[in-house]
Design a protein around this motif. Sequence first.
Motif, PDB file in Angstrom:
ATOM      1  N   ASP A 148       0.860  -0.993   0.044  1.00 29.03           N
ATOM      2  CA  ASP A 148      -0.052  -0.120   0.073  1.00 29.03           C
ATOM      3  C   ASP A 148       0.933   1.315   0.067  1.00 29.03           C
ATOM      4  O   ASP A 148       0.548   2.324  -0.640  1.00 29.03           O
ATOM      5  N   ALA A 149       2.048   1.372   0.841  1.00 27.35           N
ATOM      6  CA  ALA A 149       2.854   2.368   0.849  1.00 27.35           C
ATOM      7  C   ALA A 149       3.407   2.846  -0.485  1.00 27.35           C
ATOM      8  O   ALA A 149       3.537   3.858  -1.031  1.00 27.35           O
ATOM      9  N   ARG A 150       3.897   1.636  -1.210  1.00 23.93           N
ATOM     10  CA  ARG A 150       4.486   1.757  -2.516  1.00 23.93           C
ATOM     11  C   ARG A 150       3.753   2.178  -3.430  1.00 23.93           C
ATOM     12  O   ARG A 150       3.828   3.063  -4.361  1.00 23.93           O
ATOM     13  N   ILE A 151       2.285   1.795  -3.507  1.00 23.77           N
ATOM     14  CA  ILE A 151       1.521   2.339  -4.381  1.00 23.77           C
ATOM     15  C   ILE A 151       0.903   3.743  -4.193  1.00 23.77           C
ATOM     16  O   ILE A 151       1.064   4.479  -5.361  1.00 23.77           O
ATOM     17  N   GLU A 152       0.879   4.355  -2.809  1.00 25.78           N
ATOM     18  CA  GLU A 152       0.886   5.726  -2.557  1.00 25.78           C
ATOM     19  C   GLU A 152       2.127   6.510  -2.914  1.00 25.78           C
ATOM     20  O   GLU A 152       1.815   7.377  -3.783  1.00 25.78           O
ATOM     21  N   GLU A 153       3.298   5.894  -2.858  1.00 29.07           N
ATOM     22  CA  GLU A 153       4.344   6.847  -3.360  1.00 29.07           C
ATOM     23  C   GLU A 153       4.332   6.712  -4.961  1.00 29.07           C
ATOM     24  O   GLU A 153       4.827   7.916  -5.319  1.00 29.07           O
ATOM     25  N   CYS A 154       4.011   5.651  -5.686  1.00 28.24           N
ATOM     26  CA  CYS A 154       3.935   5.962  -6.955  1.00 28.24           C
ATOM     27  C   CYS A 154       2.911   6.712  -7.530  1.00 28.24           C
ATOM     28  O   CYS A 154       3.122   7.684  -8.475  1.00 28.24           O
ATOM     29  N   LEU A 155       1.829   6.677  -6.826  1.00 32.76           N
ATOM     30  CA  LEU A 155       0.961   7.819  -7.376  1.00 32.76           C
ATOM     31  C   LEU A 155       1.212   9.253  -7.116  1.00 32.76           C
ATOM     32  O   LEU A 155       0.708  10.080  -7.572  1.00 32.76           O
ATOM     33  N   ASP A 156       1.819   9.425  -6.008  1.00 38.87           N
ATOM     34  CA  ASP A 156       2.226  10.700  -5.794  1.00 38.87           C
ATOM     35  C   ASP A 156       3.166  11.296  -6.491  1.00 38.87           C
ATOM     36  O   ASP A 156       3.710  12.559  -6.701  1.00 38.87           O
TER      37      ASP A 156
END
Length: 187
Positions: free
Chosen positions: A157-165
Amino acid sequence: PGWSPRLVPARGRKSRHAPPAKSKAGRLKLPPPVDPEELLVVLERYRQHRLVLGALRAEFRAEVLQKKREERLGGEDSAELLEEHRRLMAWNDEENARQRARREERLRKEAEEEKRRKLEVAEKQARKMEDFMKEKEKEVLQLQEEAKSFITLENLDARIEECLDNPRNYNFAIDKDGRVVKRTVLS
């Protein structure tokens, strides 16, 4: 097609597959008749002839060998010949011993050289194996270091959020020197 002057049969004979002449078609080749009594007489005479010749050859051979033996042993210089033979045999034995010593020395040196070469090969193999093990250890450590940045279920979840940001644009052109020439704008 037909007969030509260049294709003359060898030695005036006809080919194998040609049939026999019509005049010879029914002919049976029979060996000439032999009188059995005459055959027995001729065979016996040939046997006696071979026996006589074999006996004569054996007699002449024995005579020649006897003459050679008498010449060798009966000569007045036979003592000198025996002495020379003993001297030559002694020299031959010395030469054989010298050659044997040289051969043994050469074989010993070859064995030492082979042993040294095998030892060098073993050491080289050990060094190569040690270098190989060090290289594999480095690869393992590098993989362990890279594994820290792998995506797992815990940090998904953290990596997905980082890629979207932080969106990245991979739509660009590169020239021969590796510089970015043209980049499209993210929409």
